[in-house]
Design an enzyme around this catalytic site. Structure first.
Site, short mmCIF file in Angstrom:
data_model
loop_
_atom_site.label_atom_id
_atom_site.label_comp_id
_atom_site.label_asym_id
_atom_site.label_seq_id
_atom_site.Cartn_x
_atom_site.Cartn_y
_atom_site.Cartn_z
CE LYS A 107 -3.23 3.86 -12.64
NZ LYS A 107 -1.81 3.93 -12.18
CG ASP A 108 -6.56 -0.20 -4.53
OD1 ASP A 108 -6.88 -0.96 -5.45
OD2 ASP A 108 -5.65 -0.47 -3.71
#
Ligand SMILES: *Cc1c(COP(=O)(O)O)cnc(C)c1O
Length: 436
Positions: A107-108
């Site tokens: 999700k970074d």
């Protein structure tokens, strides 16, 4: 380029509006009106390009009409300040490791891209934009770190007191700068309700500019396509795949189905993936849809792969839209798998004993589905969606090891927790925001 809603009743939106709003007014998900094919020159040059440049070419196809080239290149290059390597686990099975970013999970990528795109669209006029995000753990850390230090944007992370693991909590409570953690005396649903109420409150919206960083946002979801192209490029470079006849099978541990959906977009742009596998934990709504053609959402059940505990995956609407609801076509491209916690644990033990590779519970679903479904001649890549140390207690318990904590995670744990306690009453939350 314009974006339309999967519910087909909201007006089409510009990229800027789609990013700022997140969800369309008819509560549908935004879809780009056109999915561009990448040019022949891209494919012939691919083996000589860096990850950042591959990603920029893909980003240009999505966003090039709406973002100046220099700005877009900078956004992509800043976003991808870390690699997503393809690592061999055993013959014909590779892990695409998506855990080398600041919070050690995929999700970074989307969160960092969205922060920079939002700054591009809204920054520069001197007024601050406020991002509200409710989290049960991992989303909050990716969003907070994605926006950390981005000028002109303040992030408020709402999380349920005592319901988030210490490893998760320290990743968004120790940051300071433009990140404020609000510790809500309630459960995750209370946090989400507070955020929803804030978006609907006229007085608050007149006082400050509010936006969300929901995972369905096109600026979080589409950039996830980057690393599928890079995985393909790495396998080509290593001569594990032939460019004339790709036997690549991509297996995605799935919850809300955003990650696999971005891979399907890549495929629609010409990325030579032969077929896909969506690996689920015990939350098997999509698996059952593939078998029966009926989509029956239901409340999620708790599992050890908890980031995939989703009973009504939002991005299902995008998958249907992409293939015009054609079940036969979807089944011809995507197969499913579903695993109990016991199966996930057994898979982690088996893989570790035979190969030494430490799977996290999410990646384990992907690995197992490839083991079971890969056919001769095919090359399988599964996504390692998070570093196993993010689930250290579970992993240590299952494997009987003491998994070292990566330095990046230790640094968070050494930080000083700063959070603002609030009740679950909207009046308190509103009063707090009005003072900011
Ligand atoms: C969010 C998440 C998933 C699920 O991804 P979706 O895009 O929601 O399908 C899988 N693994 C981890 C570690 C996650 O954080």
């Amino acid at each position: 380029m314009f974006y339309y809603s999967t519910n087909h009743s909201a007006a089409r939106a510009t990229l800027r509006d789609a990013v700022v709003r997140g969800l369309a007014e008819d509560r549908g998900l935004y879809m780009p009106e056109v999915i561009k094919q990448l040019p022949a020159s891209f494919w012939s040059e691919m083996a000589d390009l860096t990850f950042q440049e591959v990603a920029y070419r893909v980003a240009d196809a999505f966003f090039g009409e709406d973002v100046e080239a220099d700005a877009l290149r900078k956004i992509v290059y800043d976003t991808l300040a870390f690699d997503t390597p393809v690592v061999r686990v055993e013959d014909n099975i590779y892990a695409l490791e998506l855990f080398h970013g600041p919070t050690l999970a995929f999700k970074d990528v989307g969160a960092r891209f969205m922060a920079r795109l939002l700054q591009y669209f809204l920054g520069g006029d001197g007024s601050e934009v406020n991002v509200l995000v409710a989290t049960s753990g991992d989303t909050g850390s990716a969003v907070a770190n994605g926006f950390l230090g981005v000028e002109g944007i303040h992030v408020y992370v709402l999380y349920p007191k005592g319901k988030v693991s210490p490893i998760q909590e320290c990743q968004f409570t120790t940051l300071g700068q433009n990140i404020t953690a609000l510790e809500v005396d309630g459960v995750f649903d209370d946090c989400q309700a507070l955020v929803k109420s804030a978006f609907m409150d006229q007085e608050l919206n007149a006082h400050m500019r509010l936006t969300s960083a929901n995972s369905i946002n096109v600026a979080r979801f589409l950039p996830q396509a980057f690393y599928y192209f890079w995985a393909y490029a790495q396998l080509l470079k290593a001569s594990k795949l032939s460019s004339s006849d790709s036997q690549l099978v991509v297996c995605v541990p799935s919850g809300n189905f955003g990650n696999i959906c971005s891979a399907l977009f890549g495929h629609a742009m010409g990325l030579p993936i032969k077929r896909f596998i969506a690996a689920n934990n015990a939350n098997s709504v999509f698996y059952e849809y593939l078998q029966s053609g009926d989509y029956r959402p239901r409340p999620s059940v708790q599992t050890i792969a908890n980031a995939m505990d989703v009973g009504d995956p939002s991005n299902f609407a995008r998958i249907l839209e992409l293939y015009k609801g054609d079940h036969a076509r979807i089944v011809s491209l995507i197969s499913g798998a579903t695993y109990t916690d016991d199966q996930i644990a057994a898979t982690m033990r088996d893989c570790y004993a035979r190969t030494g590779y430490v799977l996290d519970p999410h990646g384990a679903c992907g690995y197992r589905a490839l083991k079971e479904q890969l056919q001769s001649g095919e090359v399988g890549v599964f996504l390692e969606t998070a570093h196993p140390a993010k689930f250290k207690d579970t992993v240590d318990h299952i494997l009987g090891i003491d998994l070292p904590i990566p330095e990046k995670l230790q640094a968070f744990m050494r930080g000083q927790k700063q959070s603002v306690p609030i009740s679950k009453d909207f009046a308190d939350f509103k009063a707090y925001l009005l003072q900011q």
